[in-house]
Design an enzyme around this catalytic site. Structure first.
Site, mmCIF file in Angstrom:
data_model
loop_
_atom_site.group_PDB
_atom_site.id
_atom_site.type_symbol
_atom_site.label_atom_id
_atom_site.label_comp_id
_atom_site.label_asym_id
_atom_site.label_seq_id
_atom_site.Cartn_x
_atom_site.Cartn_y
_atom_site.Cartn_z
ATOM 1 N N HIS A 97 0.512 -1.285 0.093
ATOM 2 C CA HIS A 97 0.447 -0.032 -0.234
ATOM 3 C C HIS A 97 0.622 1.442 -0.338
ATOM 4 C CE1 HIS A 97 -3.391 -3.019 0.819
ATOM 5 N NE2 HIS A 97 -3.201 -2.721 1.360
ATOM 6 N N HIS B 228 -10.411 1.366 1.082
ATOM 7 C CA HIS B 228 -9.671 0.294 1.456
ATOM 8 C C HIS B 228 -11.496 -0.314 2.158
ATOM 9 C CE1 HIS B 228 -7.482 -3.526 3.087
ATOM 10 N NE2 HIS B 228 -7.097 -2.563 2.491
ATOM 11 N N GLU C 167 -11.498 -4.907 -3.371
ATOM 12 C CA GLU C 167 -10.592 -3.476 -3.368
ATOM 13 C C GLU C 167 -10.207 -3.326 -4.515
ATOM 14 O OE1 GLU C 167 -6.791 -4.021 -0.622
ATOM 15 O OE2 GLU C 167 -8.210 -5.016 0.384
HETATM 16 C C1 GLA Z 1 -4.616 -6.044 2.237
HETATM 17 C C2 GLA Z 1 -3.870 -6.984 1.905
HETATM 18 C C3 GLA Z 1 -3.689 -7.385 3.184
HETATM 19 C C4 GLA Z 1 -3.636 -6.751 4.401
HETATM 20 C C5 GLA Z 1 -4.750 -5.016 4.163
HETATM 21 C C6 GLA Z 1 -4.034 -4.036 5.442
HETATM 22 O O1 GLA Z 1 -6.453 -6.129 2.161
HETATM 23 O O2 GLA Z 1 -3.654 -7.557 0.887
HETATM 24 O O3 GLA Z 1 -3.184 -8.349 3.809
HETATM 25 O O4 GLA Z 1 -2.363 -6.400 4.403
HETATM 26 O O5 GLA Z 1 -4.454 -5.088 2.570
HETATM 27 O O6 GLA Z 1 -4.482 -4.726 6.245
#
Ligand code: GLA
Length: 349
Positions: free
Chosen positions: A105, A178, A314
């Site tokens: 991210h 998210h 997402e």
């Molecule tokens: C995404 C990732 C997960 C986790 C979340 C945030 O969805 O794929 O593995 O890191 O973000 O916590």
């Protein structure tokens, strides 16, 4: 449209919360900290108001639990980049290695955890736009980038999230939202009984460690990732299947094969509340994440959240696509405008 205070960013700068509402009583609250969907309230089949996204009561609490990205806008690159390095135009750029040696991210303290500025509040469109300026090499990415996210709520209970970005150097642009949904309400606990349908035939298989796609495209058919028909999220979540074991549940990327056209990606239903979520995007795929790594802690209104209390859909490019030529690359050329749109629509069954 209402605008109110939402605490501060920890540096003394005020965060704001904008409420969009429609005639059905549906309300969406967006915080300027991380351009975050803080609440998504709607009436269930019995007329009871439910807030169907996990979140916190103040900007400070979002910063305290920033590793979960609850409701946040994520960028400049959502998901993972192997080895936390990218090469653009022959130049290698080092990113933050914040997840098993990879970049996740875009690293901490990025657009998800910073204050955005309200650009426009449009009563007619029932929308709010927020903007963020990400300077050249901020978080390691090249180019001064202007980013804008617009949240609009329609009378048909659609929350449309539209992204726009432009950079003065070739760079990466891959934004997502998210939100963690729980259609029983954010305090509704385990989401295993809620049903999901996914409009994808393939997913990208993950390596055993680090959650990086290996490049293998695997058919969902015959695997626990097959949500071709509505299926309880929990029905096969603990199966003895490599891809689930690696990441303690669902945390995989599905391929939409939509040629950039705006298309449905998934639907989810909760029989108890009758709330039906439809999710659409023009992105090449999306990550299904069942909050596998959320530790027990307090959220909005004193609710207790823990693992598997929410699911994320997402929309995004394939993770690490910048290193996998068979997937569409999230490269954005200097001066070009990145545009993308995701819609979460609510219905009642
Ligand atoms: C995404 C990732 C997960 C986790 C979340 C945030 O969805 O794929 O593995 O890191 O973000 O916590």
């Amino acid at each position: 449209m209402i605008k109110e205070g939402f605490g501060t960013d920890g540096l003394g700068n005020a965060a704001e919360l904008v409420t969009l509402s429609n005639k059905n009583g549906t309300q969406v609250k967006i915080s300027t900290l991380g351009a975050t969907v803080a609440s998504f309230l709607c009436k269930d089949k019995n007329g009871i108001m439910r807030d169907i996204v996990l979140g916190y009561d103040s900007a400070e609490a979002y910063l305290e639990h920033n590793g979960y990205y609850f409701g946040a806008t994520v960028g400049r690159n959502a998901n993972r980049i192997k080895g936390a390095k990218i090469t653009i135009g022959g130049v290698e750029y080092q990113l933050e290695a914040n997840s098993d040696g990879n970049n996740l991210h875009s690293g901490g303290n990025g657009v998800s955890h910073r204050l955005w500025e309200i650009d426009d509040m449009d009563e007619e469109k029932n929308s709010v736009s927020m903007k963020f300026f990400s300077a050249d090499l901020e978080q390691g990415f090249p180019g001064n980038m202007k980013i804008k996210v617009t949240f609009a709520l329609s009378e048909e209970n659609e929350l449309a999230i539209s992204y726009e970005a432009v950079s003065d150097k070739d760079t990466i642009a891959n934004f997502t939202n998210h939100s963690y949904f729980n259609l029983a309400g954010h305090d509704g606990g385990y989401i295993g009984g809620q049903k999901l349908k996914i409009y994808a035939k393939h997913f990208t298989a993950l390596a055993p460690v680090g959650s990086i796609p290996t490049g293998e495209v695997r058919a969902v058919k015959g695997t626990p990732l097959d949500f071709g028909e509505f299926k309880e999220i929990g029905r096969e979540i603990d199966s003895d299947y490599d891809q689930l074991k690696y990441v303690r549940g669902y945390d995989q990327n599905f391929l939409l094969e939509n040629d950039g056209k705006f298309t449905i990606m998934a639907e989810a239903i909760c029989e108890e509340t009758g709330i039906h979520l439809y999710a659409y995007t023009d992105c090449p795929g999306f990550q299904l994440y069942t909050a596998n790594f959320v530790d027990e802690h307090k959220g909005k209104d004193g609710a207790v959240y823990k693992e598997r209390h929410g699911f994320c859909l997402e929309s995004q490019y394939v993770p690490d696509a910048c290193h996998n030529p068979q997937f569409q690359n999230p490269l954005l050329f200097a001066g070009e405008v990145y545009k993308s749109r995701t819609v979460y629509k609510l219905g009642l069954d």
